[in-house]
Write an enzyme that holds these catalytic residues in place. Structure first.
Site: not given
Ligand code: MRU
Length: 373
Positions: A254-255, A90, A244, A203, A53-55
């Site tokens: 973002n999250k 996603r 994201d 996370q 996970r993470g963009a």
């Molecule tokens: O749902 P996730 O864990 O994939 O969400 C991740 C985030 O919101 C991060 O802040 C974002 O992807 C940036 S990662 C460098």
């Protein structure tokens, strides 16, 4: 980044030159397990279930997902099928669509016999580029931290608050929000990180705390709702979060919970920075309201997994049976609440003009339609 003393990336090609290895992030912080992705379905499942996970890491994994699909069948239909399966995993992080567009551009016009090698080469490049981009983000963000450190009595740490995990684990290397922090730490600048736990999937508590700990960075995990209080008390020098998707005018998706941190930072005068690599910019959307917000299953809210006293991982229910649950995974922070965007090309104001000027080739390219619909 070192894990147990060994320098690692978060995704790499195995010794067979074809299968792909990555860390199962659903098992952290209590278990460090490497998983092997051998097929398109493996890659799609890893993204969907958030083993990765993470963009940026979602993008890199999707790129390798295309490689794995082409290994089985290098036809046009298989390529299209792979891209549509991966794109559906996603909806919010635009790095996914960006990576698939890059893969299509790299292989589509080649003869079948060359496609697999071309795909692996482009996927490896995407990974290398991510590490280089994040290192550049780190250098620009480090300058911000250094200025704040310079205003403090010697030895007093700069307190950074971060949300979710925009760290090493969310990228191929360095992280985005964490890159300036790791660089400050390496340079001997005292830095301390307030880590939002980041409900519902935690996370921050599970991943950011884990990786900061492995890197020896001082940190404190806080309940999500504590950030505003800490800012009011002058205990946060700056906020750095990831993204994201960043729209053409600088709105940041973002999250979930990021927006509330930005509001509190604005009210208390705490600088609020967003660290982002250029593949996270979506020049096709202007207003953040247009970003698709993922809604995930209720069990992420109703259930919690943790380590029992005798070392077992156990999942327990924390919400009464029968209560309705909503699980929005992301929110949008309007550009006006953002002090600056830390990109690989410098720290920019969150404005349409600044983004288009810094990334003219991306802004131009998106006026022609995206390859992956
Ligand atoms: O749902 P996730 O864990 O994939 O969400 C991740 C985030 O919101 C991060 O802040 C974002 O992807 C940036 S990662 C460098």
């Amino acid at each position: 980044m070192k894990v147990n003393g060994q320098a690692m990336r978060t995704i790499w090609v195995g010794e067979d030159g074809e299968t792909v290895l990555t860390i199962d992030q659903t098992r952290l912080p209590h278990r460090f397990e490497i998983i092997r992705l051998a097929t398109l379905d493996d890659a799609a499942r890893a993204i969907r279930t958030m083993q990765v996970r993470g963009a940026p890491l979602i993008g890199a994994t999707a790129a390798y997902g295309v490689c794995l699909a082409l290994r089985a069948d290098a036809s046009d239909q298989a390529l299209e099928h792979a891209c549509s399966v991966l794109l559906a995993t996603r909806p919010t992080a635009v790095n996914l669509r960006w990576a698939l567009d890059e893969m299509l551009a790299a292989v589509r016009n080649r003869p079948r016999g060359e496609r697999v090698a071309a795909a692996y080469a482009r996927a490896a490049q995407i990974c290398d580029e991510d590490v280089a981009i994040n290192a550049a983000i780190g250098r620009h963000g480090l300058a911000l931290i250094a200025v704040i450190a310079g205003r403090k009595p010697p030895g007093e740490p700069v307190h950074v608050l971060t949300h979710c995990n925009a760290g090493w684990l969310a990228t191929v290397g360095w992280g985005t929000a964490t890159a300036p922090i790791y660089m400050a730490h390496e340079r001997g600048l005292p830095v301390h990180v307030w880590v939002d736990e980041t409900r519902p999937r935690n996370q921050g508590a599970a991943l950011t705390a884990w990786e900061l700990g492995h890197h020896g960075v001082s940190h404190t995990v806080i309940a999500d709702n504590a950030g505003g209080h800490l800012m009011q008390r002058g205990l946060v020098d700056l906020v750095i979060v990831g993204a994201d998707r960043v729209t053409a005018r600088g709105d940041v998706c973002n999250k979930i919970g990021t927006y509330l941190k930005a509001l509190a930072a604005c009210d208390t005068g705490v600088p609020f920075y967003v660290a982002l690599p250029s593949p996270t910019i979506d020049f096709t959307i202007d207003d953040g309201v247009g970003v698709p917000i993922e809604q995930r299953g209720p069990e992420e809210v109703t259930m919690m997994t943790g380590l029992t006293a005798d070392g077992r991982l156990e999942t327990v229910r924390i919400v009464p049976e029968g209560s309705a649950v909503a699980n929005y995974a992301f929110d949008v922070t309007p550009a006006r609440l953002i002090t600056g965007l830390i990109t690989e090309r410098g720290v920019l104001p969150a404005t349409r003009e600044a983004l288009a000027q810094a990334f003219p080739e991306r802004a131009r390219r998106s006026s022609s339609s995206a390859a992956v619909a």
